[in-house]
Design an enzyme around this catalytic site. Structure first.
Site, mmCIF file in Angstrom:
data_model
loop_
_atom_site.group_PDB
_atom_site.id
_atom_site.type_symbol
_atom_site.label_atom_id
_atom_site.label_comp_id
_atom_site.label_asym_id
_atom_site.label_seq_id
_atom_site.Cartn_x
_atom_site.Cartn_y
_atom_site.Cartn_z
ATOM 1 N N ASP A 1 1.522 -8.679 3.021
ATOM 2 C CA ASP A 1 -0.032 -8.692 3.736
ATOM 3 C C ASP A 1 -0.708 -9.593 2.793
ATOM 4 O OD1 ASP A 1 -2.287 -8.272 4.447
ATOM 5 O OD2 ASP A 1 -2.672 -6.051 4.282
ATOM 6 N N ASN B 1 -3.492 -11.145 4.060
ATOM 7 C CA ASN B 1 -5.054 -11.165 4.320
ATOM 8 C C ASN B 1 -5.433 -12.570 4.771
ATOM 9 O OD1 ASN B 1 -6.045 -8.264 4.365
ATOM 10 N ND2 ASN B 1 -5.395 -8.365 2.128
ATOM 11 N N GLU C 1 0.839 -1.225 0.059
ATOM 12 C CA GLU C 1 0.005 0.185 -0.075
ATOM 13 C C GLU C 1 0.939 1.278 0.034
ATOM 14 O OE1 GLU C 1 -3.426 0.710 2.421
ATOM 15 O OE2 GLU C 1 -4.073 -1.671 2.232
#
Length: 560
Positions: A447, A449, A300
Site C-alpha cells: 500500500d 498511498n 496492516e
C-alpha cells in the site's frame, strides 16, 4: 473466542502398546537438549503429577520424590488395593531392558524410551518426548461456507503429520464424523450445530495423546455472496511450476477498525458485527486461501492475527510466513510464501527512518533533508517499515527473488514524505539485490498511498524525479525541500492501474501495487477486480461481504 480444551483421549496405537506391556500406565518424560530441567508426568493416587527436576540430578532423588508424592496423594484420597498404606512410602525403581537403572545415573540418561517405572505394585511405561499437542484452539462460532482452520502447536512432531477427525453435533445428541482433513468447511446444513475436532500428533510410528476441542458456539449462517467469490474461479488451482501467483493486500488492522472514528466517521455504513475481528477473520481466511497464491504480501496485520489466524490457515494450505511489526505500533507487515516453490534464505527488514539516519548509503539524502528541519522531523518520526525477504527456487536454487513489502505514510498531504521514504527503500533494495545478492530481481508490493500519477509511481516506473516535481510542495512552503531523486530500478505495475484499490465512503482511488522488473517477471494473468456493483452492494468497504477497506491485487507472474 476460541474453543475450549477437553480431556485428552488415549489413541488406539497407545492402547495397543500398553496392552503389549501388560496394560501399563504412561509416564511421559519431556527432556529437551539445552534445557536444564526435565519433566516427568504420571498419575499417582488419582492425581496427575508433573515433576520438574534437573537433568543432571541423580535418578535416586527423583525416585524418592515420586515415592513421597505417592504417599501424599494417598493421604488425601481413598486408598485402593494398589495404593500404599497411609504413611508408608512404596518402593520405587526404574528398569531398562529388564535391568534396574543405577540410582546415581543422571536423569537425562536414566529415563529412556521404553523403560519401566515401578511404584509399589504399579508399573508405568516410559515415553520419552512423545509427540504432543501444546496449543489447540478453534474459532468459537464458525461460518457456514467458510473454512475452519484450527490453531495448533505441537512438540516433537509436525502439524502436517497430525491425524485429524472432525465431527458435527447430532440433532438428537452424539457426534457424526464429517472429515479427516486439516481444514473443515461447514455447510448450511450445519448451521446451529457445534463442531468437534480430535487431533492426534504423530512422529513416525509414534502417536501422542489426542486432544479434543469443541466450538463454544454453533455454526452460523454465512453472508452469502462475497466480493471475492468470482475471483476464486480464476485461482482454483495452484499456479504452474514456473509461475508465481502474487497477492498484495491491506487487510485493515483491527486496531484501526475498532476505534470510535472508524465506527462513526470512516465506516458508519458497515454493520457493527461485520467490523468485529472474528467475523472479518473468517472472510479473510476464505478469501486469501482461495487465491492459492505463492507469495502473499499483507499490510496492516495485527500481531495476534498473524500468529493466531493467518499462520494456521496458510500453514494448512502449504504456506509459511514472516512478520515485521512497526515500531511503536501493534500492526505491521506479513509476507507468506509457498514452501513447495520457494525457500527463504535471508531477511533484510528495516525501519525507513532509522535506515535514513544511520546507514552511510543514505548520507547525501539525509544531508539535503537536514536543510528543512520541519520536514526532517516529520520523516524521522514515522515508523514506516520495509519488509525484505530473499527467496530461492526449491527446484532451481540458483534462481533467486527479492520480495519487498511496505506501507507508506498515509496522509493526503504527505506526498513529499512518501517520496523520501521510497528513495530510502530503493537504495536499501539496491544494496540487497546488487551487493548482497547480485543479480537478484525485485518484486515490490504494498500500500503505497500514492496514485498512479504521483511522484512515487513516477520514480518507480520512470526512474527519476526532478526538483520541480509538484509533490515536493504537497505540504506547502514550510516543508519544501526539492531535490533530484533517481531509482536504480525500472519497475512496471503488474496489475496495471485499477480504477480503485481502496473504496470507502469519502474516497476511492488506486493506492496499492505489485511492481516487478519486467526482464525477470512477466505478467501472465491478472485476476479481475470485483465489479463496481459488488463493491457498492453495501455502499462501500468494508462490508458484510468484504473484510477490508482495500481490495486485494492478484496476478500470475512468469518467473524467468
Amino acid at each position: 473466542m476460541f474453543g475450549r480444551f477437553l480431556r485428552p483421549v488415549a489413541s488406539f496405537s497407545l492402547r495397543l502398546l500398553r496392552r503389549l506391556h501388560g496394560g501399563m500406565e504412561r509416564a511421559v518424560v519431556r527432556c529437551v537438549p539445552l534445557e536444564a530441567r526435565m519433566t516427568v508426568s504420571l498419575e499417582l493416587s488419582g492425581a496427575r503429577r508433573h515433576l520438574q527436576r534437573e537433568q543432571i540430578e541423580p535418578l535416586g532423588k527423583l525416585l524418592t520424590r515420586i515415592a513421597h508424592n505417592a504417599v501424599k496423594g494417598a493421604d488425601k484420597g481413598k486408598k485402593s488395593a494398589a495404593t500404599p498404606a497411609q504413611g508408608c512410602e512404596p518402593t520405587v525403581s526404574l528398569y531398562y531392558n529388564g535391568e534396574p537403572v543405577a540410582q546415581d545415573t543422571p536423569n537425562v540418561d536414566a529415563w529412556q524410551d521404553g523403560a519401566v517405572l515401578h511404584v509399589g505394585e504399579r508399573k508405568y511405561l516410559v515415553e520419552r518426548n512423545p509427540p504432543a499437542v501444546t496449543v489447540a484452539e478453534l474459532p468459537s462460532s464458525p461460518l457456514a461456507g467458510f473454512p475452519v482452520c484450527p490453531k495448533l502447536q505441537v512438540e516433537f512432531s509436525d502439524v502436517q503429520d497430525c491425524l485429524f477427525r472432525w465431527y458435527k453435533e447430532g440433532t438428537a445428541g452424539g457426534w457424526t464424523e464429517v472429515s479427516n482433513q486439516w481444514v473443515f468447511t461447514p455447510s448450511n446444513a450445519d448451521v446451529g450445530l457445534r463442531l468437534k475436532l480430535s487431533c492426534t500428533p504423530v512422529r513416525g510410528a509414534k502417536c501422542g495423546e489426542p486432544w479434543e476441542l469443541v466450538t463454544t458456539g454453533t455454526v452460523e449462517a454465512g453472508p452469502g455472496a462475497c466480493t471475492f467469490d468470482q475471483r476464486h474461479l480464476y485461482t482454483r488451482m495452484v499456479a504452474k511450476e514456473h509461475v508465481l501467483r502474487v497477492v498484495s493486500y491491506n487487510i485493515l488492522a483491527d486496531v484501526y477498525a475498532q476505534t470510535e472514528l472508524a465506527r462513526t466517521v470512516l465506516y458508519p455504513y458497515c454493520a457493527p458485527y461485520a467490523l468485529q475481528l472474528p467475523y472479518r477473520q473468517s472472510l479473510l481466511r476464505k478469501e486469501l486461501c482461495g487465491y492459492n497464491a505463492d507469495v502473499v504480501c499483507l499490510q496492516e496485520v495485527d500481531k495476534a492475527v498473524f500468529s493466531d489466524s493467518l499462520c494456521p490457515a496458510f500453514d494448512a494450505f502449504g504456506l509459511q510466513g514472516v512478520f515485521r511489526v512497526k515500531e511503536r505500533q501493534r500492526e505491521g507487515l506479513a509476507t507468506f510464501f509457498r514452501t513447495s516453490k520457494l525457500e527463504l534464505i535471508a531477511r533484510y527488514d528495516v525501519t525507513l527512518s532509522e535506515a535514513l539516519t544511520s546507514e552511510p548509503r543514505h548520507a547525501e539524502l539525509l544531508r539535503k533533508l537536514s536543510t528543512n528541519e520541519a520536514l526532517k522531523e516529520k520523516v524521522v518520526q514515522r515508523s514506516t517499515a520495509l519488509q525484505v525477504t530473499v527467496f530461492q527456487s526449491v527446484k532451481e536454487p540458483l534462481k533467486k527473488l527479492c520480495v519487498a513489502n511496505t506501507h507508506l505514510y498515509w496522509h493526503p498531504k504527505g506526498s513529499h514524505v512518501r517520496l523520501i521514504q521510497m528513495a530510502v527503500a530503493l537504495q536499501h533494495l539496491h544494496w540487497v539485490t546488487s551487493d548482497v545478492h547480485p543479480g537478484t530481481p525485485l518484486l515490490l508490493a504494498g500500500d503505497l498511498n500514492s496514485s498512479p500519477l504521483s511522484g512515487v509511481l513516477q520514480l518507480l516506473t520512470g526512474g527519476h524525479i526532478p526538483t520541480d516535481h509538484s509533490d515536493w510542495a504537497s505540504e506547502g512552503p514550510d516543508e519544501l525541500c526539492p531535490q533530484e531523486v533517481s531509482s536504480p530500478f525500472r519497475l512496471a505495475s503488474a496489475c496495471g492501474e485499477p480504477a480503485y484499490t481502496n473504496y470507502v465512503g469519502g474516497f476511492h482511488g488506486c493506492l496499492d501495487y505489485v511492481l516487478v522488473e519486467p526482464c525477470a517477471l512477466q505478467v501472465e494473468q491478472v485476476i479481475p477486480m470485483p465489479s463496481h456493483e459488488e463493491i457498492t452492494a453495501h455502499q462501500a468497504l468494508p462490508s458484510v461481504s468484504h473484510p477490508s477497506d482495500h481490495i486485494a491485487l492478484v496476478c500470475d507472474l512468469l518467473w524467468q
